[in-house]
Design an enzyme around this catalytic site. Structure first.
Site, PDB file in Angstrom:
ATOM      1  N   LYS A 178     -27.786  34.087  91.130  1.00 33.58           N
ATOM      2  CA  LYS A 178     -28.614  33.401  92.116  1.00 33.58           C
ATOM      3  C   LYS A 178     -28.457  31.908  91.842  1.00 33.58           C
ATOM      4  O   LYS A 178     -29.051  31.367  90.910  1.00 33.58           O
ATOM      5  CB  LYS A 178     -30.079  33.822  91.960  1.00 33.58           C
ATOM      6  CG  LYS A 178     -30.928  33.699  93.236  1.00 33.58           C
ATOM      7  CD  LYS A 178     -31.024  32.308  93.823  1.00 33.58           C
ATOM      8  CE  LYS A 178     -32.037  31.432  93.122  1.00 33.58           C
ATOM      9  NZ  LYS A 178     -32.085  30.052  93.699  1.00 33.58           N
ATOM     10  N   GLU A 253     -31.490  28.303  78.793  1.00 39.13           N
ATOM     11  CA  GLU A 253     -31.033  26.932  78.522  1.00 39.13           C
ATOM     12  C   GLU A 253     -31.910  26.016  79.358  1.00 39.13           C
ATOM     13  O   GLU A 253     -31.802  25.998  80.586  1.00 39.13           O
ATOM     14  CB  GLU A 253     -29.557  26.779  78.927  1.00 39.13           C
ATOM     15  CG  GLU A 253     -28.600  27.605  78.098  1.00 39.13           C
ATOM     16  CD  GLU A 253     -28.394  27.029  76.700  1.00 39.13           C
ATOM     17  OE1 GLU A 253     -28.477  25.801  76.538  1.00 39.13           O
ATOM     18  OE2 GLU A 253     -28.176  27.819  75.780  1.00 39.13           O
ATOM     19  N   CYS A 287     -29.052  17.972  81.572  1.00 39.51           N
ATOM     20  CA  CYS A 287     -30.075  18.411  80.619  1.00 39.51           C
ATOM     21  C   CYS A 287     -29.950  17.633  79.318  1.00 39.51           C
ATOM     22  O   CYS A 287     -30.918  17.457  78.603  1.00 39.51           O
ATOM     23  CB  CYS A 287     -29.925  19.905  80.366  1.00 39.51           C
ATOM     24  SG  CYS A 287     -28.254  20.383  79.932  1.00 39.51           S
ATOM     25  N   GLU A 386     -39.302  15.012  80.973  1.00 42.81           N
ATOM     26  CA  GLU A 386     -37.929  14.941  81.484  1.00 42.81           C
ATOM     27  C   GLU A 386     -37.945  14.378  82.910  1.00 42.81           C
ATOM     28  O   GLU A 386     -38.584  14.940  83.798  1.00 42.81           O
ATOM     29  CB  GLU A 386     -37.320  16.346  81.488  1.00 42.81           C
ATOM     30  CG  GLU A 386     -35.862  16.341  81.900  1.00 42.81           C
ATOM     31  CD  GLU A 386     -35.250  17.735  81.885  1.00 42.81           C
ATOM     32  OE1 GLU A 386     -35.895  18.672  82.381  1.00 42.81           O
ATOM     33  OE2 GLU A 386     -34.126  17.880  81.380  1.00 42.81           O
TER      34      GLU A 386
HETATM   35  P1  NDP Z   1     -35.543  25.002  88.150  1.00 42.19           P
HETATM   36  O1  NDP Z   1     -36.117  25.696  86.988  1.00 42.19           O
HETATM   37  O2  NDP Z   1     -36.470  24.543  89.211  1.00 42.19           O
HETATM   38  O3  NDP Z   1     -34.475  25.920  88.900  1.00 42.19           O
HETATM   39  C1  NDP Z   1     -33.388  26.507  88.228  1.00 42.19           C
HETATM   40  C2  NDP Z   1     -32.987  27.762  88.964  1.00 42.19           C
HETATM   41  O4  NDP Z   1     -34.064  28.686  88.917  1.00 42.19           O
HETATM   42  C3  NDP Z   1     -32.694  27.540  90.444  1.00 42.19           C
HETATM   43  O5  NDP Z   1     -31.694  28.441  90.864  1.00 42.19           O
HETATM   44  C4  NDP Z   1     -34.026  27.881  91.081  1.00 42.19           C
HETATM   45  O6  NDP Z   1     -33.884  28.219  92.433  1.00 42.19           O
HETATM   46  C5  NDP Z   1     -34.430  29.060  90.235  1.00 42.19           C
HETATM   47  N1  NDP Z   1     -35.844  29.360  90.252  1.00 42.19           N
HETATM   48  C6  NDP Z   1     -36.889  28.551  90.555  1.00 42.19           C
HETATM   49  N2  NDP Z   1     -38.063  29.235  90.459  1.00 42.19           N
HETATM   50  C7  NDP Z   1     -37.747  30.496  90.084  1.00 42.19           C
HETATM   51  C8  NDP Z   1     -38.505  31.676  89.814  1.00 42.19           C
HETATM   52  N3  NDP Z   1     -39.832  31.693  89.914  1.00 42.19           N
HETATM   53  N4  NDP Z   1     -37.842  32.785  89.424  1.00 42.19           N
HETATM   54  C9  NDP Z   1     -36.514  32.797  89.289  1.00 42.19           C
HETATM   55  N5  NDP Z   1     -35.738  31.723  89.563  1.00 42.19           N
HETATM   56  C10 NDP Z   1     -36.340  30.577  89.933  1.00 42.19           C
HETATM   57  O7  NDP Z   1     -34.676  23.818  87.584  1.00 42.19           O
HETATM   58  P2  NDP Z   1     -33.877  22.745  88.427  1.00 42.19           P
HETATM   59  O8  NDP Z   1     -33.067  23.389  89.473  1.00 42.19           O
HETATM   60  O9  NDP Z   1     -34.813  21.669  88.805  1.00 42.19           O
HETATM   61  O10 NDP Z   1     -32.835  22.218  87.329  1.00 42.19           O
HETATM   62  C11 NDP Z   1     -33.099  21.175  86.502  1.00 42.19           C
HETATM   63  C12 NDP Z   1     -33.523  21.680  85.147  1.00 42.19           C
HETATM   64  O11 NDP Z   1     -32.471  22.402  84.551  1.00 42.19           O
HETATM   65  C13 NDP Z   1     -33.825  20.550  84.204  1.00 42.19           C
HETATM   66  O12 NDP Z   1     -35.011  20.810  83.508  1.00 42.19           O
HETATM   67  C14 NDP Z   1     -32.642  20.566  83.243  1.00 42.19           C
HETATM   68  O13 NDP Z   1     -32.919  20.034  81.990  1.00 42.19           O
HETATM   69  C15 NDP Z   1     -32.295  21.998  83.207  1.00 42.19           C
HETATM   70  N6  NDP Z   1     -30.905  22.168  82.762  1.00 42.19           N
HETATM   71  C16 NDP Z   1     -30.691  22.678  81.516  1.00 42.19           C
HETATM   72  C17 NDP Z   1     -29.403  22.783  81.023  1.00 42.19           C
HETATM   73  C18 NDP Z   1     -29.156  23.359  79.670  1.00 42.19           C
HETATM   74  O14 NDP Z   1     -28.041  23.787  79.415  1.00 42.19           O
HETATM   75  N7  NDP Z   1     -30.131  23.411  78.787  1.00 42.19           N
HETATM   76  C19 NDP Z   1     -28.255  22.336  81.812  1.00 42.19           C
HETATM   77  C20 NDP Z   1     -28.604  21.829  83.100  1.00 42.19           C
HETATM   78  C21 NDP Z   1     -29.903  21.761  83.555  1.00 42.19           C
HETATM   79  P3  NDP Z   1     -34.171  27.067  93.551  1.00 42.19           P
HETATM   80  O15 NDP Z   1     -33.223  25.963  93.268  1.00 42.19           O
HETATM   81  O16 NDP Z   1     -33.896  27.728  94.822  1.00 42.19           O
HETATM   82  O17 NDP Z   1     -35.613  26.669  93.361  1.00 42.19           O
END
Ligand code: NDP
Length: 495
Positions: A178, A253, A287, A386
């Site tokens: 997803k 992650e 991230c 963040e």
């Molecule tokens: P989110 O947690 O909002 O979303 C990540 C993914 O989860 C998206 O596909 C999102 O879908 C989905 N999602 C959101 N809500 C739910 C739910 N209730 N159940 C299941 N899936 C869900 O993060 P962001 O997209 O804002 O990404 C940024 C974040 O990712 C930052 O905090 C960053 O630090 C982290 N990150 C971490 C990395 C690592 O390796 N540690 C690398 C890159 C980023 P949708 O977009 O449709 O809401």
């Protein structure tokens, strides 16, 4: 109206229209213009995808495929990703605003992730265990888990999906992905390449849509064996609660607020480049962004001057142009979130040395100026939370002891940078900083071979390297009685 048209889900090797018939729009953040529409997935679509993945998992064409042949498919997939590199790079740049030249760089190394796990596929093996009873043979095997759910964010969709997909397939699982609602296009293209590489239909499925709908339905699906998630710490916590209640595994992650520390013995010119790379590359939407910069008081002014000067000269604009250095934030809300944080910083007493304003980049897009904040400390939200944008908080320190304490005073523990010419200090800092990745005199280095793990609220489990195979397999211990002796006492079994 759209460059890329309309996308359906990719399930069981076919394009599948959403059960509810609904679609959503994705925009190009550099211009604000509509780019494509994608299927808005719901629980029915997710169930169909998980069913397809489970069927593929049990299909002898996948289940009985030799590990070497599995590796061969991964190698072919890596080749195909390489052959489509330019198309994938352009697509992702239009979708999330990352610089095309950065995407070209990512696409140069992306095939290597598949090749790495291609080579590992036939090295997944168990052990023979020398138990104390010579009449018993005890050995272990590593089995695939089943259907793995992969949920990824928008900042590096191809790379972050690959970090999950390659080891999951290497270990013999099947996958339902997803992607973020903001960046579905390249992951759907990847699903096509998976099929072209020769993986059986259903080995990899993509359901697009919103997190609380499609994402949550995937997390909660009873036939899922594991979730591998990259995203925010808040969503990660919700996923961990759901998977823990069902006793299935999760690799998480999550977010970061990484320190980038410049000592008085560092090459300050070089370190300032590392600071710029840490926070302004990818418009700070990584991230691992080095968003908290600590500079020794004796080099603080010089570092600040160099970083600020470079920040002011960063060329903002069309991410498809080679000369551009800073593209847009990935969507309007993200730009507003960054702007909101800088305003919070101002109200907390931070001084904006440069930047601090949203701009449309002359293109109608969602840009934010590279921003340097000073007069900040660990009590402020801009230092603790963040931001995920091009905003550096720069602080002075006086001693190694002090900076270790300040750097570790955070809920996160993803990465840290250290700039020093003192070898002993480099090792001391590597040992004392509470973060899963430490870079000394470099920043943002990464390889499929090198495992990474977030400490504290930055995650659970390992990605990359050989270690991650443990995350995608389960261990079985097999005991075979090799003696012909009858069981003498049923109440005292052999060990
Ligand atoms: P989110 O947690 O909002 O979303 C990540 C993914 O989860 C998206 O596909 C999102 O879908 C989905 N999602 C959101 N809500 C739910 C739910 N209730 N159940 C299941 N899936 C869900 O993060 P962001 O997209 O804002 O990404 C940024 C974040 O990712 C930052 O905090 C960053 O630090 C982290 N990150 C971490 C990395 C690592 O390796 N540690 C690398 C890159 C980023 P949708 O977009 O449709 O809401």
């Amino acid at each position: 109206m759209s460059d890329l048209g309309q996308f359906e889900h990719h399930i069981g090797g076919e394009w599948v229209a959403p059960a509810a018939g609904e679609y959503f729009e994705s925009t190009n953040p550099a211009t604000g213009a509509a780019l494509y529409t994608a299927a808005r997935g719901d629980a029915a679509d997710v169930s169909r995808a998980v069913r397809a993945a489970r069927t593929a998992f049990e299909d002898p064409r996948w289940r009985d495929l030799s590990q070497t042949r599995r590796g061969h498919l991964l190698r072919r997939l890596g080749d195909l990703v390489g052959e489509h590199a330019e198309e994938l790079a352009r697509m992702e740049t239009q979708d999330n605003g990352k610089l095309l030249r950065e995407m070209r760089g990512q696409l140069t190394t992306l095939p290597e992730y598949y090749w790495y796990y291609a080579g590992l596929a036939d090295k997944i093996q168990g052990d023979v265990i020398p138990t104390s009873d010579r009449r018993v043979l005890n050995y272990t095997t590593r089995e695939p888990l089943g259907v793995v759910g992969a949920i990824t964010p928008w900042n590096s969709p191809l790379t972050l999906t690959t970090s999950k997909l390659a080891p999951a397939l290497c270990a013999g699982n099947t996958v339902v992905i997803k992607p973020s609602e903001y960046t579905s296009a390249t992951v759907l293209k990847l699903a096509e390449l998976v099929l072209e590489a020769g993986f059986p239909p259903g080995a990899v499925n993509v359901v697009t849509g919103f997190g609380p709908e499609a994402g949550q339905a995937l997390v909660d699906h009873p036939d899922l064996a594991k979730i591998s998630f990259t995203g925010s710490t808040g969503t990660g916590a919700r996923i961990a609660a759901s998977t823990a209640a069902r006793f299935i595994g999760s690799t998480l992650e999550l977010g970061g607020k990484s320190p980038n520390i410049v000592f008085e013995d560092a090459d300050v010119a070089n370190a300032s480049m590392g600071v710029v790379a840490g926070i302004f590359a990818a418009a700070g939407q990584t991230c691992i962004a080095g968003s908290r910069v600590f500079a020794h008081r004796s080099v603080y002014d010089e570092l600040l001057e160099r970083v600020t000067e470079r920040a002011r000269s960063i060329r903002i604009g069309d991410p498809l142009q080679d000369s551009t250095e800073l593209g847009p934030l990935a969507f309007a809300d993200q730009r507003d979130k960054v702007a909101g944080y800088v305003d919070i910083g101002r109200s907390e007493g931070a001084r904006v040395l440069t930047g601090g304003r949203p701009t449309d980049g002359g293109l109608g897009g969602f840009f934010y100026e590279p921003t340097v904040l000073v007069d900040v400390d660990n009590s402020m939200r801009v230092v603790r939370e963040e931001i995920f944008g091009p905003v550096a908080a720069v602080m002075p320190f006086d001693s190694e002891e002090e900076v270790v304490r300040l750097a570790n005073d955070t809920e996160y523990g993803l990465a840290a940078g250290v700039w020093t010419s003192d070898l002993s200090r480099a090792h001391r800092m590597a040992s004392r900083l509470e973060a899963g990745t430490i870079w000394v005199n470099t920043y943002r280095a990464m390889s499929p071979m090198s495992p990474r793990q977030g400490f504290k609220n930055s995650g659970v489990g390992v990605e990359h390297g050989t270690e991650t195979i443990r995350e995608y397999t389960r261990l079985k211990s097999v005991w075979i009685n090799t003696s012909q002796e009858p069981v003498a006492d049923p109440f005292v079994m052999r060990s």
